[in-house]
Design an enzyme around this catalytic site. Structure first.
Site, mmCIF file in Angstrom:
data_model
loop_
_atom_site.group_PDB
_atom_site.id
_atom_site.type_symbol
_atom_site.label_atom_id
_atom_site.label_comp_id
_atom_site.label_asym_id
_atom_site.label_seq_id
_atom_site.Cartn_x
_atom_site.Cartn_y
_atom_site.Cartn_z
ATOM 1 N N LYS A 22 20.021 1.760 -16.655
ATOM 2 C CA LYS A 22 19.102 2.365 -17.628
ATOM 3 C C LYS A 22 17.852 2.879 -16.916
ATOM 4 O O LYS A 22 17.406 4.006 -17.160
ATOM 5 C CB LYS A 22 18.678 1.314 -18.662
ATOM 6 N N ASN A 23 17.302 2.051 -16.026
ATOM 7 C CA ASN A 23 16.030 2.425 -15.413
ATOM 8 C C ASN A 23 16.164 3.553 -14.403
ATOM 9 O O ASN A 23 15.177 4.038 -13.883
ATOM 10 C CB ASN A 23 15.384 1.202 -14.752
ATOM 11 N N ARG A 94 8.869 4.015 -23.650
ATOM 12 C CA ARG A 94 7.823 4.198 -22.649
ATOM 13 C C ARG A 94 8.283 5.090 -21.494
ATOM 14 O O ARG A 94 7.498 5.842 -20.925
ATOM 15 C CB ARG A 94 7.427 2.819 -22.112
ATOM 16 N N ASP A 118 8.254 -0.969 -24.862
ATOM 17 C CA ASP A 118 8.355 -2.428 -24.765
ATOM 18 C C ASP A 118 7.075 -3.116 -25.191
ATOM 19 O O ASP A 118 5.987 -2.662 -24.885
ATOM 20 C CB ASP A 118 8.581 -2.828 -23.295
ATOM 21 N N ASP A 307 12.641 -8.164 -14.454
ATOM 22 C CA ASP A 307 13.586 -7.942 -15.551
ATOM 23 C C ASP A 307 14.680 -9.010 -15.620
ATOM 24 O O ASP A 307 15.501 -8.997 -16.539
ATOM 25 C CB ASP A 307 14.228 -6.542 -15.434
HETATM 26 C C1 UD1 Z 1 9.867 -0.148 -14.497
HETATM 27 C C2 UD1 Z 1 11.072 -0.553 -15.324
HETATM 28 C C3 UD1 Z 1 10.886 -1.936 -15.896
HETATM 29 C C4 UD1 Z 1 10.568 -2.921 -14.775
HETATM 30 C C5 UD1 Z 1 9.396 -2.422 -13.941
HETATM 31 C C6 UD1 Z 1 9.113 -3.296 -12.738
HETATM 32 C C7 UD1 Z 1 11.803 1.559 -16.215
HETATM 33 C C8 UD1 Z 1 12.042 2.393 -17.414
HETATM 34 N N1 UD1 Z 1 11.225 0.385 -16.416
HETATM 35 O O1 UD1 Z 1 8.758 -0.099 -15.374
HETATM 36 O O2 UD1 Z 1 12.086 -2.332 -16.556
HETATM 37 O O3 UD1 Z 1 10.226 -4.165 -15.355
HETATM 38 O O4 UD1 Z 1 9.658 -1.096 -13.457
HETATM 39 O O5 UD1 Z 1 10.250 -3.423 -11.948
HETATM 40 O O6 UD1 Z 1 12.173 1.929 -15.111
HETATM 41 N N2 UD1 Z 1 0.711 -0.246 -13.502
HETATM 42 C C9 UD1 Z 1 -0.612 0.122 -13.561
HETATM 43 N N3 UD1 Z 1 -0.922 1.449 -13.507
HETATM 44 C C10 UD1 Z 1 0.022 2.419 -13.410
HETATM 45 C C11 UD1 Z 1 1.380 2.032 -13.366
HETATM 46 C C12 UD1 Z 1 1.695 0.682 -13.407
HETATM 47 O O7 UD1 Z 1 -1.498 -0.712 -13.632
HETATM 48 O O8 UD1 Z 1 -0.322 3.611 -13.359
HETATM 49 C C13 UD1 Z 1 1.047 -1.688 -13.512
HETATM 50 C C14 UD1 Z 1 1.754 -2.088 -14.766
HETATM 51 O O9 UD1 Z 1 0.813 -2.429 -15.771
HETATM 52 C C15 UD1 Z 1 2.543 -3.293 -14.305
HETATM 53 C C16 UD1 Z 1 2.880 -2.971 -12.858
HETATM 54 O O10 UD1 Z 1 1.983 -1.940 -12.488
HETATM 55 O O11 UD1 Z 1 1.750 -4.451 -14.323
HETATM 56 C C17 UD1 Z 1 4.309 -2.541 -12.636
HETATM 57 O O12 UD1 Z 1 4.587 -1.375 -13.352
HETATM 58 P P1 UD1 Z 1 5.678 -0.318 -12.884
HETATM 59 O O13 UD1 Z 1 6.286 -0.740 -11.591
HETATM 60 O O14 UD1 Z 1 5.063 1.031 -12.975
HETATM 61 O O15 UD1 Z 1 6.786 -0.489 -13.995
HETATM 62 P P2 UD1 Z 1 7.412 0.621 -14.921
HETATM 63 O O16 UD1 Z 1 7.736 1.835 -14.123
HETATM 64 O O17 UD1 Z 1 6.579 0.778 -16.146
#
Ligand code: UD1
Length: 421
Positions: A22-23, A94, A118, A307
């Site tokens: 999915k991701n 998201r 989420d 996850d």
């Molecule tokens: C993706 C996955 C999710 C997984 C996560 C971490 C998808 C659709 N989702 O989410 O299932 O749990 O990776 O492996 O692929 N953050 C910031 N600023 C930003 C971006 C992120 O502060 O601009 C923080 C987030 O709040 C979080 C952390 O970074 O605490 C990790 O986020 P990120 O790795 O970006 O996860 P996602 O891409 O949202």
């Protein structure tokens, strides 16, 4: 409304076959926007989020053909797609934010509503925004939307991420492939899903070095071509089946998996007492005793995946001994623990730590899934609880697990989908 009714007790035995992640697939679909013409994506999981992303792309002007049974999505991208992604779709998922990078890169503008999705805590978009700004985009936020503009195109830059965010790495990467000059992404995410998207971009004509490392170097090109790409297998679904085998004292073979994408999680299962066998096209997990408690620390890849944290909390809830689980990515993920406690689990949380004291038995109760992985964790706990567990919020599970109930039943689980008033 629907719920899952789980009657615990049966060890899961048999074989399951994985589909694509999915991701990954959602980002691959967004990446198709980078080239005019028809891109084909294969090994697509039959989940709700793929439908939401297909609808989002249609509203941007693409023709999307989704053969759910065959696991194929065909996306025909027009010469001039729209650059506006509305709130009514973005709020449902998201991951919609992943159209931001491709739209600015290709159209010189993007107007994307700020996502919901989420319920796992606030997730900033600051690194996505900073990255695009460094590449010359003007980014503002108005009326719940991010507006990014680069009328003369993005320009290569050095982008240092504060944290190896998966989403921010993808946004910068998809911006950089069509930017003028060289972009260096330092402290980039290294997840297999990032490697998958890089592989697809390269097959579209992108020039990328350092794939799978923390320093990705992109040499921008003028145009990209449509492609045909097969999605990487879903390591989180694979890990969920591995825990399902271990928690129920079962024996499950997972086909179509890349065990090396799950090394830490499988190693943790070995520490818990399971036998893990690597196979040419997957792995087999068997457990013949009560699991032993295992400590977990979630970290960006190649660390232990956040996850799989709820599934391992469920495992620890019925293990011998106590385990400390540390969540470093999404603190609010622990809200699911309150639901697990309804089954009798002994879990105490403090900030980003959870102390899980194993119990010999859990007892079935109604519970609510608060996000995809919490839903999976609750179903796993239900599989070993006495009596009947009803998991509400099944829509969350449907977003991440294709054909979950039939697969569980084929392994011998007593699970059914029920209508609830
Ligand atoms: C993706 C996955 C999710 C997984 C996560 C971490 C998808 C659709 N989702 O989410 O299932 O749990 O990776 O492996 O692929 N953050 C910031 N600023 C930003 C971006 C992120 O502060 O601009 C923080 C987030 O709040 C979080 C952390 O970074 O605490 C990790 O986020 P990120 O790795 O970006 O996860 P996602 O891409 O949202």
């Amino acid at each position: 409304m629907e719920a899952l009714r789980v009657r615990g007790g049966a060890p899961l035995v048999g074989e399951v076959r994985l589909s694509g992640a999915k991701n990954s697939v959602l980002k691959l679909m967004a990446a198709a926007l980078l080239a005019e013409g028809a891109t084909t994506i294969r090994n697509v999981p039959d989940i709700l989020d793929v439908e939401i992303m297909a609808e989002l792309l249609r509203r941007l002007g693409c023709t999307v053909d989704h053969d759910a049974a065959g696991g194929v999505v065909r996306i025909d991208v027009p010469a001039q797609p729209s650059h506006r992604a509305d709130y009514d779709l973005v709020r449902r998922m998201r991951a919609s934010i992943c159209v931001l990078g491709p739209l600015v890169a290709r159209m010189g503008a993007a107007d994307v509503a700020v996502p919901g999705g989420d319920n796992i805590g606030s997730r900033g978009l600051d690194m996505h925004v900073d990255g695009l700004r460094r590449m010359g985009a003007e980014v503002t936020s108005e009326h719940g939307c991010l507006l990014a503009q680069a009328p003369d195109g993005l320009v290569g830059a050095r982008v240092w991420l504060d944290f190896p965010s998966v989403g921010a790495t993808e946004t910068v990467l998809m911006g950089a492939v069509l930017a003028r000059g060289e972009t260096v992404i330092d402290n980039a995410a290294r997840e297999p899903e990032i490697v998958d998207i890089c592989t697809m971009l390269v097959s579209m004509g992108a020039r990328i070095e350092g794939i799978g490392t923390s320093t990705i170097v992109v040499h921008g090109v003028d145009t990209l071509s449509p492609t045909d790409h097969e999605t990487v297998p879903d390591r989180i679904v694979a890990g969920t089946w591995a825990v399902a085998a271990a928690i129920t004292g079962g024996d499950v073979t997972v086909r179509g998996a890349h065990g090396e994408h799950l090394s830490i999680a499988l190693e943790k299962l070995v520490v818990a007492g399971a036998t893990v066998e690597t196979l040419p096209d997957g792995f087999r997990v068997a457990m013949s005793e009560q699991p032993r408690a295992v400590d977990i620390v979630t970290l960006p890849y190649p660390g232990f995946p956040t996850d799989l944290q709820p599934q391992f909390i469920a495992l620890n809830a019925v293990a011998a001994g106590a385990a400390l689980v540390t969540e470093n990515l999404f603190e609010a993920r622990f809200v699911f623990v309150q639901e697990l406690a309804r089954l009798g689990a002994d879990v105490r949380t403090d900030g980003h730590h959870a102390l899980v004291r194993g119990r010999e038995r859990l007892s079935g109760a109604p519970v609510e899934a608060t996000d995809i992985r919490a839903g999976a964790g609750l179903v796993l706990a239900g599989l070993v609880a006495d009596g009947c567990t009803t998991v509400y919020g099944v829509g969350h599970i449907d977003r991440g697990y294709a054909g979950f109930v039939p697969a569980l039943r084929s392994l011998g689980a007593d699970v059914e989908r029920i209508d609830v008033p």
